[in-house]
Write an enzyme that holds these catalytic residues in place. Structure first.
Site, PDB file in Angstrom:
ATOM      1  N   CYS A   1       6.243  -6.331   7.645  1.00 16.10           N
ATOM      2  CA  CYS A   1       7.293  -5.767   8.487  1.00 16.10           C
ATOM      3  C   CYS A   1       7.677  -6.782   9.553  1.00 16.10           C
ATOM      4  CB  CYS A   1       6.813  -4.475   9.146  1.00 16.10           C
ATOM      5  SG  CYS A   1       8.091  -3.608  10.106  1.00 16.10           S
TER       6      CYS A   1
ATOM      7  N   CYS B   1       3.537   8.522   0.863  1.00 17.40           N
ATOM      8  CA  CYS B   1       4.080   7.618   1.867  1.00 17.40           C
ATOM      9  C   CYS B   1       4.439   6.304   1.183  1.00 17.40           C
ATOM     10  CB  CYS B   1       3.038   7.394   2.963  1.00 17.40           C
ATOM     11  SG  CYS B   1       3.626   6.404   4.342  1.00 17.40           S
TER      12      CYS B   1
ATOM     13  N   SER C   1      11.119   6.850  15.253  1.00 15.90           N
ATOM     14  CA  SER C   1       9.871   6.510  15.932  1.00 15.90           C
ATOM     15  C   SER C   1      10.205   6.115  17.367  1.00 15.90           C
ATOM     16  CB  SER C   1       9.180   5.355  15.181  1.00 15.90           C
ATOM     17  OG  SER C   1       7.882   5.146  15.661  1.00 15.90           O
ATOM     18  N   LEU C   2      10.153   7.074  18.281  1.00 15.11           N
ATOM     19  CA  LEU C   2      10.584   6.871  19.668  1.00 15.11           C
ATOM     20  C   LEU C   2       9.475   6.237  20.511  1.00 15.11           C
ATOM     21  CD1 LEU C   2      12.815   7.227  21.767  1.00 15.11           C
ATOM     22  CD2 LEU C   2      11.973   9.562  22.157  1.00 15.11           C
TER      23      LEU C   2
ATOM     24  N   GLY D   1       6.789  -1.572   6.430  1.00 16.30           N
ATOM     25  CA  GLY D   1       8.173  -2.010   6.508  1.00 16.30           C
ATOM     26  C   GLY D   1       9.084  -1.076   7.281  1.00 16.30           C
ATOM     27  N   GLU D   2      10.219  -1.617   7.700  1.00 17.13           N
ATOM     28  CA  GLU D   2      11.306  -0.858   8.325  1.00 17.13           C
ATOM     29  C   GLU D   2      12.346  -0.588   7.243  1.00 17.13           C
ATOM     30  OE1 GLU D   2      14.134   1.003   9.779  1.00 17.13           O
ATOM     31  OE2 GLU D   2      12.629   0.612  11.343  1.00 17.13           O
TER      32      GLU D   2
ATOM     33  N   CYS E   1      -1.275   6.595   9.795  1.00 13.37           N
ATOM     34  CA  CYS E   1      -0.078   5.959  10.348  1.00 13.37           C
ATOM     35  C   CYS E   1      -0.440   4.704  11.138  1.00 13.37           C
ATOM     36  CB  CYS E   1       0.627   6.963  11.260  1.00 13.37           C
ATOM     37  SG  CYS E   1       2.108   6.330  12.044  1.00 13.37           S
TER      38      CYS E   1
ATOM     39  N   SER F   1      11.963   7.112   7.900  1.00 15.23           N
ATOM     40  CA  SER F   1      11.577   6.867   9.284  1.00 15.23           C
ATOM     41  C   SER F   1      12.033   5.486   9.725  1.00 15.23           C
ATOM     42  CB  SER F   1      10.055   6.973   9.430  1.00 15.23           C
ATOM     43  OG  SER F   1       9.648   6.614  10.747  1.00 15.23           O
TER      44      SER F   1
ATOM     45  N   CYS G   1       1.005  -1.432  15.858  1.00 12.11           N
ATOM     46  CA  CYS G   1       0.951  -1.219  14.409  1.00 12.11           C
ATOM     47  C   CYS G   1       0.259  -2.387  13.715  1.00 12.11           C
ATOM     48  CB  CYS G   1       2.371  -1.052  13.873  1.00 12.11           C
ATOM     49  SG  CYS G   1       2.459  -0.805  12.075  1.00 12.11           S
TER      50      CYS G   1
ATOM     51  N   GLU H   1       0.835  -1.190   0.000  1.00 10.15           N
ATOM     52  CA  GLU H   1       0.000   0.000   0.000  1.00 10.15           C
ATOM     53  C   GLU H   1       0.874   1.245   0.000  1.00 10.15           C
ATOM     54  OE1 GLU H   1      -3.728  -2.029   2.447  1.00 10.15           O
ATOM     55  OE2 GLU H   1      -2.766  -0.249   3.254  1.00 10.15           O
TER      56      GLU H   1
ATOM     57  N   ASN I   1      -3.989   5.740  16.031  1.00  9.42           N
ATOM     58  CA  ASN I   1      -5.083   5.491  15.095  1.00  9.42           C
ATOM     59  C   ASN I   1      -5.621   4.077  15.319  1.00  9.42           C
ATOM     60  OD1 ASN I   1      -4.921   7.998  13.549  1.00  9.42           O
ATOM     61  ND2 ASN I   1      -2.964   7.218  12.795  1.00  9.42           N
TER      62      ASN I   1
ATOM     63  N   CYS J   1       6.160  -3.922  16.134  1.00  2.26           N
ATOM     64  CA  CYS J   1       5.592  -2.913  17.026  1.00  2.26           C
ATOM     65  C   CYS J   1       4.151  -3.311  17.370  1.00  2.26           C
ATOM     66  CB  CYS J   1       5.625  -1.543  16.376  1.00  2.26           C
ATOM     67  SG  CYS J   1       7.291  -0.957  15.971  1.00  2.26           S
TER      68      CYS J   1
END
Length: 349
Positions: free
Chosen positions: A118, A111, A220-221, A165-166, A340, A197, A125, A98, A297, A122
């Site tokens: 991924c 984006c 992304s902390l 993905g990372e 996000c 990111s 996510c 996507e 979200n 996380c």
């Protein structure tokens, strides 16, 4: 010709200027034709080799034999009321990713996904729930931009590698992608309009510095203690906050004027307290950074909740009082699962 046989050739949109000069040498023609190819493909969005102007017939023949001009198929498209557009793109092997186009004034931000799924895991996510299928190639990432501009009929002005993905798990392909999109002879995006990111791949951040990645950095902390970050971003167990912030400080020192973006997804009752805000001030003291506050979200089945607006405002006020630049990012495209942390809904069907 089948998609498989086309994809077996080298994708033209995955080649940079040096690659095309080498190709011209192999074809026995002048290297100046590399410029003509890049201009035709990336400035005029020509996806037909036969229509590339100002190149000799011998080069046309060589291109037809050795390269491909694949375009992913758009299998689904959704348009939100705020103008956000989400595309599900089918790659030649049938895998889907996507990509999201976000309107903002005179800007159109895309984006970009760097992987199918991924592996970071996380816990807040949605993309992470599917795990990792495979990396995307540089050509496939470029194809996301080409498809986005073709389908929307608009020129993308900003690129954020914040999709599925990372990016730093797919380091080499992402490096190649960044070199293609920022090449003045190619897509010619300003490095200041490209942001990568990461969830905190510390060794790769140092490697980015060595390789002089032409982009901005976002981290992304999402937590101010290792106890919380271990729960929501498992790689923190390998690269804890202290090591991550050391890498961020090194990045800022090395890049000088470059401001790092600190992303902070706010999870109700998890990381949104005033105490968290105060610890965040301490972590970021003296850093040239901007903090993006992203209220969570929600998606069906998630164990997390979005904080109420008063909590977000109180958290932000602490940061502002400490002279930090803190912005609440208004999520766009939430009703079409384009915000996000929401990318994956369609590809799981």
């Amino acid at each position: 010709m089948s998609n498989d046989s086309r994809h077996a050739k080298t994708p033209l949109i995955g080649m940079n200027h040096s690659d095309l000069i080498a190709l011209c040498h192999q074809a026995g023609v002048k290297p100046v034709h590399a410029d003509h190819i890049l201009a035709s493909v990336f400035r005029r969005y020509n996806t037909n080799i036969a229509d590339i102007p100002r190149i000799p017939l011998a080069l046309h023949s060589y291109l037809n034999e050795h390269v491909s001009m694949f375009e992913p198929t758009c299998s689904a498209e959704q348009l939100a009321a705020d103008g956000t557009r989400k595309l599900v793109l089918q790659m030649p092997d049938g895998k889907a990713v996507e990509t999201v186009l976000i309107e903002g004034g005179k800007r159109l931000t895309q984006c970009i996904s760097t992987q199918v799924g991924c592996a970071v895991g996380c816990t807040f996510c949605l993309t992470a729930t599917a795990g990792l299928t495979r990396n995307l190639s540089a050509a496939e990432m470029v194809a996301e931009i080409m498809a986005g501009q073709r389908i929307s009929g608009q020129k993308v002005s900003n690129i954020v590698l914040m999709g599925m993905g990372e990016p730093l798990h797919n380091y080499d392909a992402v490096k190649q992608f960044l070199n293609i999109v920022t090449d003045p002879k190619g897509m010619a995006f300003s490095p200041n309009r490209v942001t990568l990111s990461t969830s905190g791949m510390v060794p790769a951040i140092y490697r980015m510095l060595e390789d002089k990645f032409p982009c901005n950095l976002a981290v992304s902390l999402n937590a101010t203690t290792d106890e919380v970050r271990n729960r929501i971003i498992p790689i923190n167990k390998k690269y804890p906050i202290a090591k991550l912030m050391q890498a961020v400080r090194a990045y800022i020192q090395e890049r000088g004027h470059k401001r790092v973006l600190i992303e902070y997804v706010m999870l109700a009752g998890i990381n949104d307290s005033i105490e968290d805000a105060m610890r965040l001030c301490q972590l970021l003291e003296g850093l040239n950074c901007t903090i993006n506050l992203l209220p969570f979200n929600p998606y069906p089945g998630s164990a997390f909740k979005r904080p109420d607006q008063s909590t977000v405002h109180a958290f932000q006020a602490v940061l502002v009082e400490a002279k930090l630049i803190a912005i609440e990012r208004k999520s766009k495209g939430r009703e079409i699962s384009a915000a996000c942390g929401q990318l994956i809904t369609e590809i799981r069907k």
